[in-house]
Design a protein around this motif. Sequence first.
Motif, mmCIF file in Angstrom:
data_model
loop_
_atom_site.group_PDB
_atom_site.id
_atom_site.type_symbol
_atom_site.label_atom_id
_atom_site.label_comp_id
_atom_site.label_asym_id
_atom_site.label_seq_id
_atom_site.Cartn_x
_atom_site.Cartn_y
_atom_site.Cartn_z
ATOM 1 N N TYR A 90 0.683 -1.235 -0.087
ATOM 2 C CA TYR A 90 0.047 -0.150 0.186
ATOM 3 C C TYR A 90 0.812 1.227 0.039
ATOM 4 C CZ TYR A 90 -3.221 3.447 1.394
ATOM 5 O OH TYR A 90 -3.889 4.704 1.720
ATOM 6 N N TYR A 94 0.782 4.035 -2.884
ATOM 7 C CA TYR A 94 0.596 5.486 -2.198
ATOM 8 C C TYR A 94 1.685 6.415 -2.528
ATOM 9 C CZ TYR A 94 -0.254 9.396 1.116
ATOM 10 O OH TYR A 94 -0.501 10.688 1.668
ATOM 11 N N ARG A 98 0.737 9.569 -5.067
ATOM 12 C CA ARG A 98 0.812 10.729 -4.663
ATOM 13 C C ARG A 98 1.957 11.621 -5.596
ATOM 14 N NH1 ARG A 98 3.070 12.356 1.596
ATOM 15 N NH2 ARG A 98 3.246 14.580 1.038
ATOM 16 N N GLN A 115 -3.100 13.768 -1.387
ATOM 17 C CA GLN A 115 -3.040 12.720 -0.660
ATOM 18 C C GLN A 115 -4.424 11.731 -0.361
ATOM 19 O OE1 GLN A 115 -2.525 15.816 0.515
ATOM 20 N NE2 GLN A 115 -0.518 16.108 1.343
ATOM 21 N N ALA A 118 -4.290 9.799 -3.551
ATOM 22 C CA ALA A 118 -3.188 8.781 -3.617
ATOM 23 C C ALA A 118 -3.703 7.641 -2.984
ATOM 24 C CB ALA A 118 -1.836 9.293 -3.142
ATOM 25 N N SER A 119 -4.331 7.791 -1.656
ATOM 26 C CA SER A 119 -4.835 6.781 -0.924
ATOM 27 C C SER A 119 -5.883 6.025 -1.424
ATOM 28 C CB SER A 119 -5.222 7.499 0.620
ATOM 29 O OG SER A 119 -6.281 8.283 0.403
ATOM 30 N N ALA A 122 -4.395 3.779 -4.066
ATOM 31 C CA ALA A 122 -3.320 2.624 -3.509
ATOM 32 C C ALA A 122 -4.102 1.406 -3.230
ATOM 33 C CB ALA A 122 -2.638 3.262 -2.542
ATOM 34 N N VAL A 150 -8.573 4.044 5.178
ATOM 35 C CA VAL A 150 -8.919 4.986 3.957
ATOM 36 C C VAL A 150 -10.241 5.892 3.838
ATOM 37 C CG1 VAL A 150 -8.809 5.119 1.359
ATOM 38 C CG2 VAL A 150 -7.162 3.745 3.014
#
Length: 173
Positions: A90, A94, A98, A115, A118-119, A122, A150
């Motif tokens: 992860y 991530y 990002r 962020q 990206a989270s 991911a 998340v």
Amino acid sequence: LLFTQAIEGELKLPEDRPSVCEKEPSFTLESLRFKLFKFSDKLPPLSRALFQALVLGVDRGFPSEYLERLKAEGLYHMLAISGFNLAILYGIFYFFWRWVFAFLAIKYSFFQPVQLFASLFALPGAFLILLFSGFVPSAKRAFLFLFLFVISKLFFRNTSSLSLLFLTAFLLL
């Protein structure tokens, strides 16, 4: 199929009758796991056992002295697929996403929380560990916890880890 689930010696084919194997027309998870098993057969014995334990969730093939040493040092639990493996994959995805979204934000001048994107992107990377392991319970538990974490961040909630752990346990039960 039995081999990918680490079941050996369960199926005996009669030698007097030829066996017929048909190629499956579509992609299956078992075929991918079988290819990973075949890849691991080319590795040295200890590397093969570590690869199968950490990627495929199969803990066989370790020399007994190696297992005894891991038990003596308190590291035997590291052979199980768990949140550690999931967090590593992860984290890799991530930081990749990002970087990609930060580049896109600068290039196209949009100012969204990089962020969060990206989270979210991911999560499929962490799901790979779940697929490769054959949905072992420890990986399912870790993925559910990560998914709830998340989701809480996407809704700008500062939820405690203990609350997420209890919610994960409740959902699994």
